[in-house]
Design a protein around this motif. Structure first.
Motif, PDB file in Angstrom:
ATOM      1  N   PHE A  19       1.517  11.914  -2.958  1.00  0.00           N
ATOM      2  CA  PHE A  19       1.102  13.110  -2.234  1.00  0.00           C
ATOM      3  C   PHE A  19       1.310  14.312  -3.147  1.00  0.00           C
ATOM      4  N   TRP A  20       0.673  15.429  -2.807  1.00  0.00           N
ATOM      5  CA  TRP A  20       0.736  16.615  -3.646  1.00  0.00           C
ATOM      6  C   TRP A  20       1.209  17.819  -2.842  1.00  0.00           C
ATOM      7  N   THR A  21       2.157  18.557  -3.389  1.00  0.00           N
ATOM      8  CA  THR A  21       2.518  19.874  -2.867  1.00  0.00           C
ATOM      9  C   THR A  21       2.356  20.912  -3.976  1.00  0.00           C
ATOM     10  N   GLY A  22       1.830  20.479  -5.089  1.00  0.00           N
ATOM     11  CA  GLY A  22       1.607  21.323  -6.247  1.00  0.00           C
ATOM     12  C   GLY A  22       0.778  20.541  -7.241  1.00  0.00           C
ATOM     13  N   PRO A  23       0.729  20.948  -8.506  1.00  0.00           N
ATOM     14  CA  PRO A  23      -0.120  20.274  -9.492  1.00  0.00           C
ATOM     15  C   PRO A  23       0.254  18.818  -9.747  1.00  0.00           C
ATOM     16  N   GLN A  24       1.537  18.482  -9.670  1.00  0.00           N
ATOM     17  CA  GLN A  24       1.983  17.138 -10.012  1.00  0.00           C
ATOM     18  C   GLN A  24       2.170  16.271  -8.758  1.00  0.00           C
ATOM     19  N   PRO A  25       1.706  15.025  -8.798  1.00  0.00           N
ATOM     20  CA  PRO A  25       1.875  14.135  -7.640  1.00  0.00           C
ATOM     21  C   PRO A  25       3.320  13.674  -7.485  1.00  0.00           C
ATOM     22  N   GLN A  26       3.693  13.417  -6.255  1.00  0.00           N
ATOM     23  CA  GLN A  26       4.984  12.828  -5.943  1.00  0.00           C
ATOM     24  C   GLN A  26       4.727  11.503  -5.237  1.00  0.00           C
ATOM     25  N   THR A  27       5.475  10.474  -5.597  1.00  0.00           N
ATOM     26  CA  THR A  27       5.218   9.157  -5.038  1.00  0.00           C
ATOM     27  C   THR A  27       5.957   8.950  -3.722  1.00  0.00           C
ATOM     28  N   VAL A  28       5.344   8.146  -2.867  1.00  0.00           N
ATOM     29  CA  VAL A  28       5.949   7.744  -1.597  1.00  0.00           C
ATOM     30  C   VAL A  28       6.675   6.430  -1.831  1.00  0.00           C
ATOM     31  N   LYS A  29       7.986   6.434  -1.661  1.00  0.00           N
ATOM     32  CA  LYS A  29       8.792   5.252  -1.967  1.00  0.00           C
ATOM     33  C   LYS A  29       9.319   4.613  -0.686  1.00  0.00           C
ATOM     34  N   ILE A  30       9.421   3.297  -0.714  1.00  0.00           N
ATOM     35  CA  ILE A  30      10.082   2.529   0.339  1.00  0.00           C
ATOM     36  C   ILE A  30      11.176   1.699  -0.329  1.00  0.00           C
ATOM     37  N   ASN A  31      12.393   1.853   0.139  1.00  0.00           N
ATOM     38  CA  ASN A  31      13.511   1.066  -0.382  1.00  0.00           C
ATOM     39  C   ASN A  31      13.784  -0.073   0.599  1.00  0.00           C
ATOM     40  N   MET A  32      13.365  -1.264   0.255  1.00  0.00           N
ATOM     41  CA  MET A  32      13.476  -2.395   1.174  1.00  0.00           C
ATOM     42  C   MET A  32      14.891  -2.928   1.306  1.00  0.00           C
ATOM     43  N   LEU A  33      15.832  -2.324   0.583  1.00  0.00           N
ATOM     44  CA  LEU A  33      17.240  -2.653   0.769  1.00  0.00           C
ATOM     45  C   LEU A  33      17.917  -1.682   1.734  1.00  0.00           C
ATOM     46  N   ASP A  34      17.203  -0.622   2.062  1.00  0.00           N
ATOM     47  CA  ASP A  34      17.700   0.366   3.014  1.00  0.00           C
ATOM     48  C   ASP A  34      17.495  -0.168   4.429  1.00  0.00           C
ATOM     49  N   GLU A  35      18.500  -0.100   5.251  1.00  0.00           N
ATOM     50  CA  GLU A  35      18.417  -0.634   6.610  1.00  0.00           C
ATOM     51  C   GLU A  35      17.304   0.021   7.411  1.00  0.00           C
ATOM     52  N   ASP A  36      16.986   1.277   7.101  1.00  0.00           N
ATOM     53  CA  ASP A  36      15.954   1.991   7.829  1.00  0.00           C
ATOM     54  C   ASP A  36      14.558   1.755   7.273  1.00  0.00           C
ATOM     55  N   GLU A  37      14.439   1.019   6.176  1.00  0.00           N
ATOM     56  CA  GLU A  37      13.133   0.767   5.562  1.00  0.00           C
ATOM     57  C   GLU A  37      12.963  -0.705   5.184  1.00  0.00           C
ATOM     58  N   PHE A  38      13.745  -1.554   5.813  1.00  0.00           N
ATOM     59  CA  PHE A  38      13.853  -2.958   5.431  1.00  0.00           C
ATOM     60  C   PHE A  38      12.531  -3.705   5.586  1.00  0.00           C
ATOM     61  N   ASN A  39      11.858  -3.493   6.716  1.00  0.00           N
ATOM     62  CA  ASN A  39      10.614  -4.193   7.029  1.00  0.00           C
ATOM     63  C   ASN A  39       9.455  -3.217   7.085  1.00  0.00           C
ATOM     64  N   ILE A  40       8.231  -3.720   6.896  1.00  0.00           N
ATOM     65  CA  ILE A  40       7.052  -2.860   6.801  1.00  0.00           C
ATOM     66  C   ILE A  40       5.963  -3.346   7.745  1.00  0.00           C
ATOM     67  N   LEU A  41       5.366  -2.406   8.476  1.00  0.00           N
ATOM     68  CA  LEU A  41       4.207  -2.675   9.327  1.00  0.00           C
ATOM     69  C   LEU A  41       3.043  -1.826   8.850  1.00  0.00           C
ATOM     70  N   SER A  42       1.882  -2.462   8.635  1.00  0.00           N
ATOM     71  CA  SER A  42       0.667  -1.745   8.248  1.00  0.00           C
ATOM     72  C   SER A  42      -0.376  -1.948   9.343  1.00  0.00           C
TER      73      SER A  42
END
Length: 336
Positions: free
Chosen positions: A110-133
């Motif tokens: 995503f962009w909030t300025g000239p340089q992109p910032q990545t969206v990360k998911i840490n699958m070892l984090d209890e709040d990001e362990f599983n993913i639904l698409s």
């Protein structure tokens, strides 16, 4: 007087910036409040907002009403107002940085300025362990699964991770069968039921994460086995156990469905899928995704990788990496 001068200045600057690259930013109202605040006149925000909206329309008319309507956005790093066309180009997976740590994956940018910032998911984090698409057929929901898979397969050693793949709709996962991480691929309802029962038994028998080996279960078009399979009840029971108790034992779920409601994705499982990604085309009613997924703004998604991710840390709109055919040939064979 200062307002008229500001209007003229903005008109000149924005016409120049009309050819600038697309930058995602807060809407016109935010820009109006910011500019009014700079001049110590917050009461002028409504009038400035009107001026900016008029400029937005005027520039579109000046261009002969060609292409998508332009947008006026406020960018706060550094602070400026910018006119831009929506960025609808595909973000190639080759732009995805190499994973820094095991089980940390990047979904897009995503962009909030000239340089992109990545969206990360840490699958070892209890709040990001599983993913639904979630998304309709052809919308790109399966691409999220592939994005996650390719990064895990590239970064995590087969000594630390086992992968189990389920897709009763196609044989797309077959191309990954050569990799040592991949322990099983289920192509039918019966194979899926047998595999999940086996994994449930392993989870129930293991008191803790055995040898620090994580087991990643990827299910594409999952609604087909929940809604239409004769094994739906058994599969639901087994996946519920894996989603609730398997977390402490290193079991991860990455699931893609067309529709999260009702029998398409049982609520007992859906509640355990902390990282939720919505792609365009799921439903024209924003109240639907807000009610079922807690995600707002889905009606603004424009396709070609335009997505929203929601985790316990908040919601973020982003451009997803596009996974292209043949990428599996570049995955590390892990001959060691």
């Amino acid at each position: 007087a200062w307002l008229m001068g500001l209007s003229a200045l903005l008109g000149a600057v924005l016409v120049i910036l009309a050819i600038a690259p697309s930058t995602d930013g807060p809407p016109v109202a935010a820009a109006a409040r910011f500019i009014a605040g700079l001049h110590g006149a917050p009461e002028a925000a409504a009038e400035i907002e009107r001026v900016l909206r008029d400029l937005q329309i005027a520039i579109y008319e000046y261009r002969g009403r060609k292409g998508d309507p332009i947008t006026v956005s406020f960018v706060d790093q550094p602070p400026h107002v910018q006119v831009s066309k929506p960025n609808r180009e595909i973000l190639k997976f080759s732009a995805c940085p190499k994973p820094e740590r095991d089980f940390q994956v990047r979904l897009g940018a995503f962009w909030t300025g000239p340089q992109p910032q990545t969206v990360k998911i840490n699958m070892l984090d209890e709040d990001e362990f599983n993913i639904l698409s979630v998304g309709t057929s052809g919308s790109g929901k399966s691409s999220i699964l592939w994005t996650v898979l390719f990064q895990l397969l590239e970064k995590v050693s087969p000594r630390k991770m086992e992968v189990y793949l389920i897709d009763t709709h196609s044989n797309s996962f077959d191309m990954l069968g050569r990799l040592p991480h991949v322990r099983a691929i289920a192509r039918t309802d019966a194979e899926a039921a047998t595999l999940l029962r086996h994994l449930r038994k392993l989870a129930e028998d293991d008191r803790e994460l055995t040898g620090n080996v994580h087991r990643v279960i990827v299910i594409d078009e999952a609604h087909l086995i929940f809604q239409y399979s004769e094994y739906a009840e058994q599969i639901t029971q087994d996946l519920t156990v894996l989603a609730t108790t398997g977390r402490k034992k290193g079991y991860h779920l990455a699931i893609a469905v067309q529709d999260p409601k009702g029998e398409n994705l049982p609520m007992t499982i859906q509640r355990q899928l902390a990282s939720k990604v919505v792609v365009s085309g799921i439903n024209s009613d924003e109240g639907y995704t807000k009610r079922y997924l807690g995600i707002e703004g889905t009606t603004k998604l424009r396709g070609k990788g335009d997505m929203i991710v929601k985790t316990a840390k908040g919601q973020r709109r982003f451009k997803a990496f596009f996974v292209y055919e043949g990428m599996e040939k570049h995955v590390n064979d892990w001959d060691d």
